[in-house]
Scaffold this motif. Structure first.
Motif, mmCIF file in Angstrom:
data_model
loop_
_atom_site.group_PDB
_atom_site.id
_atom_site.type_symbol
_atom_site.label_atom_id
_atom_site.label_comp_id
_atom_site.label_asym_id
_atom_site.label_seq_id
_atom_site.Cartn_x
_atom_site.Cartn_y
_atom_site.Cartn_z
ATOM 1 N N GLU A 9 0.825 -1.207 0.000
ATOM 2 C CA GLU A 9 0.000 0.000 0.000
ATOM 3 C C GLU A 9 0.858 1.255 0.000
ATOM 4 N N ARG A 10 2.015 1.163 0.680
ATOM 5 C CA ARG A 10 2.881 2.327 0.820
ATOM 6 C C ARG A 10 4.336 1.894 0.694
ATOM 7 N N LEU A 11 5.129 2.735 0.036
ATOM 8 C CA LEU A 11 6.549 2.468 -0.129
ATOM 9 C C LEU A 11 7.296 3.784 0.087
ATOM 10 N N THR A 12 8.304 3.757 0.966
ATOM 11 C CA THR A 12 9.100 4.948 1.241
ATOM 12 C C THR A 12 10.523 4.721 0.757
ATOM 13 N N ARG A 29 10.869 6.847 -7.858
ATOM 14 C CA ARG A 29 9.481 7.005 -7.385
ATOM 15 C C ARG A 29 8.510 7.046 -8.553
ATOM 16 N N THR A 39 -0.028 2.071 -5.243
ATOM 17 C CA THR A 39 0.913 2.204 -4.138
ATOM 18 C C THR A 39 1.288 3.668 -3.926
ATOM 19 N N ASP A 40 1.236 4.116 -2.688
ATOM 20 C CA ASP A 40 1.661 5.467 -2.322
ATOM 21 C C ASP A 40 3.180 5.443 -2.159
ATOM 22 N N VAL A 41 3.913 6.060 -3.086
ATOM 23 C CA VAL A 41 5.371 6.065 -3.066
ATOM 24 C C VAL A 41 5.853 7.452 -2.658
ATOM 25 N N THR A 42 6.618 7.516 -1.564
ATOM 26 C CA THR A 42 7.130 8.795 -1.080
ATOM 27 C C THR A 42 8.655 8.729 -0.916
#
Length: 80
Positions: A9-12, A29, A39-42
């Motif tokens: 769901e999320r990737l940093t 990114r 996917t929320d990529v920050t």
């Protein structure tokens, strides 16, 4: 083409705060966001003591064996 797989769901992405490093992290990114739009990529800028050190690198100490470590590869992996 990227094979189908579950996505987080999320990737940093941790990156040094320099202009070049942030630019490169931004490219990664953007590619990940293209491949995995759900996917929320920050990007998380990370600064270390070495980034803030204004003196000679040799004065920080250490063994200076980065080259040897890179040649050997990760622990448990034998180089070819």
């Amino acid at each position: 083409m990227v094979p189908a797989m579950e996505h987080p769901e999320r990737l940093t992405i941790a990156s040094r705060p320099s202009t070049m490093a942030l630019f490169q992290a931004g490219q990664v990114r953007d590619r990940l966001a293209h491949w995995y739009p759900e996917t929320d990529v920050t990007i998380l800028p990370v600064s270390t003591e070495g980034d803030r050190w204004a003196g000679r690198l040799a004065d920080l100490g250490g063994k200076g064996d980065l080259h040897q470590g890179r040649r050997a590869g990760p622990p448990g992996v034998q180089p070819r």
